[in-house]
Design an enzyme around this catalytic site. Structure first.
Site, PDB file in Angstrom:
ATOM      1  CG  HIS A  17      -1.964  -0.983   1.311  1.00 57.71           C
ATOM      2  ND1 HIS A  17      -2.123  -1.820   2.390  1.00 57.71           N
ATOM      3  CD2 HIS A  17      -2.946  -1.314   0.446  1.00 57.71           C
ATOM      4  CE1 HIS A  17      -3.159  -2.618   2.187  1.00 57.71           C
ATOM      5  NE2 HIS A  17      -3.680  -2.340   1.015  1.00 57.71           N
ATOM      6  CE  LYS A  41     -13.646  -6.729   1.338  1.00 55.84           C
ATOM      7  NZ  LYS A  41     -12.394  -6.287   0.703  1.00 55.84           N
ATOM      8  NE  ARG A  90      -2.500  -7.381  -4.799  1.00 55.77           N
ATOM      9  CZ  ARG A  90      -3.277  -7.777  -3.811  1.00 55.77           C
ATOM     10  NH1 ARG A  90      -2.779  -7.907  -2.605  1.00 55.77           N
ATOM     11  NH2 ARG A  90      -4.546  -8.063  -4.016  1.00 55.77           N
ATOM     12  CB  SER A 128      -4.374  -6.735   4.231  1.00 56.40           C
ATOM     13  OG  SER A 128      -3.965  -5.461   3.833  1.00 56.40           O
TER      14      SER A 128
HETATM   15  O1  PNS Z   1      -9.026  -2.872   0.167  1.00 52.64           O
HETATM   16  P1  PNS Z   1     -10.290  -3.388  -0.473  1.00 52.64           P
HETATM   17  O2  PNS Z   1     -11.083  -4.191   0.532  1.00 52.64           O
HETATM   18  O3  PNS Z   1     -10.037  -4.121  -1.747  1.00 52.64           O
HETATM   19  O4  PNS Z   1     -11.157  -2.083  -0.849  1.00 52.64           O
HETATM   20  C1  PNS Z   1     -12.453  -2.215  -1.429  1.00 52.64           C
HETATM   21  C2  PNS Z   1     -13.182  -0.850  -1.430  1.00 52.64           C
HETATM   22  C3  PNS Z   1     -13.257  -0.285  -0.025  1.00 52.64           C
HETATM   23  C4  PNS Z   1     -12.427   0.112  -2.320  1.00 52.64           C
HETATM   24  C5  PNS Z   1     -14.603  -1.096  -2.016  1.00 52.64           C
HETATM   25  O5  PNS Z   1     -15.227  -2.098  -1.288  1.00 52.64           O
HETATM   26  C6  PNS Z   1     -15.468   0.174  -2.006  1.00 52.64           C
HETATM   27  O6  PNS Z   1     -15.264   1.072  -2.794  1.00 52.64           O
HETATM   28  N1  PNS Z   1     -16.437   0.232  -1.071  1.00 52.64           N
HETATM   29  C7  PNS Z   1     -17.321   1.374  -0.928  1.00 52.64           C
HETATM   30  C8  PNS Z   1     -18.737   1.023  -1.369  1.00 52.64           C
HETATM   31  C9  PNS Z   1     -18.927   1.243  -2.859  1.00 52.64           C
HETATM   32  O7  PNS Z   1     -18.763   2.322  -3.376  1.00 52.64           O
HETATM   33  N2  PNS Z   1     -19.278   0.156  -3.558  1.00 52.64           N
HETATM   34  C10 PNS Z   1     -19.473   0.163  -4.980  1.00 52.64           C
HETATM   35  C11 PNS Z   1     -18.148  -0.072  -5.697  1.00 52.64           C
HETATM   36  S1  PNS Z   1     -18.434  -0.653  -7.299  1.00 52.64           S
END
Ligand code: PNS
Length: 158
Positions: A17, A41, A90, A128
């Protein structure tokens, strides 16, 4: 001012990150590292702990700000007047989910552009999830995460 959001669960932040943040901050005036509440999650670290660890690491870097958000990412991006969302890519295995999310976000708000940044090759295997598993099984994670995160993990699993 050109602002980008780097969203994620950051449960916890890793060196991968940080590598993406370093790359993003060279391209934008400000990078907002935004922690999603993401309760569904069931994160290992509470929102407060994830924010604290981010503040002790990414928060010390110039033109990087730490924030949290609940609800839709595109709405948070609009509120912050950010024109871009940064995501790390990645490996090919990341692509399907990332592609779907980027296109859906663009459908929800055409003004938000997703930019994919590739971390250093040595971080391609890092996540993570895998760091938590190694820590839980008593392995050494000091090469994969900042020292404060390694300490927080050993307190969790110690
Ligand atoms: O680190 P992660 O868990 O891969 O991050 C995922 C994240 C937080 C970027 C994604 O779950 C997100 O954007 N959540 C907010 C809700 C949202 O906007 N959902 C629609 C996305 S298409």
């Amino acid at each position: 001012m050109r602002c980008a959001i780097y969203p994620g669960s950051f449960d916890p932040i890793t060196n991968g990150h940080l590598d993406v943040i370093e790359r993003a901050r060279k391209l934008f005036d400000e990078v907002v590292v935004a922690v999603a509440h993401n309760d569904e999650k069931q994160p290992l670290f509470s929102l407060k702990d994830r924010l604290d660890l981010l503040r002790q690491t990414a928060g010390k870097i110039d033109n990087v700000r730490i924030a949290e958000f609940e609800g839709l990412l595109v709405e948070f991006a609009r509120k912050e007047e950010a024109g871009a969302v940064i995501r790390g890519l990645r490996a090919v295995s990341d692509f399907e989910f990332e592609f779907q999310m980027a296109l859906m976000n663009r459908k929800l708000d055409t003004s938000v552009e997703t930019i994919f940044l590739m971390p250093k090759e040595e971080y391609t295997y890092l996540s993570s999830r895998i760091v938590k598993e190694i820590a839980r099984l008593g392995g050494d994670v000091s090469g994969f995460v900042p020292a404060c995160v390694a300490k927080a993990l050993s307190t969790k699993f110690g």
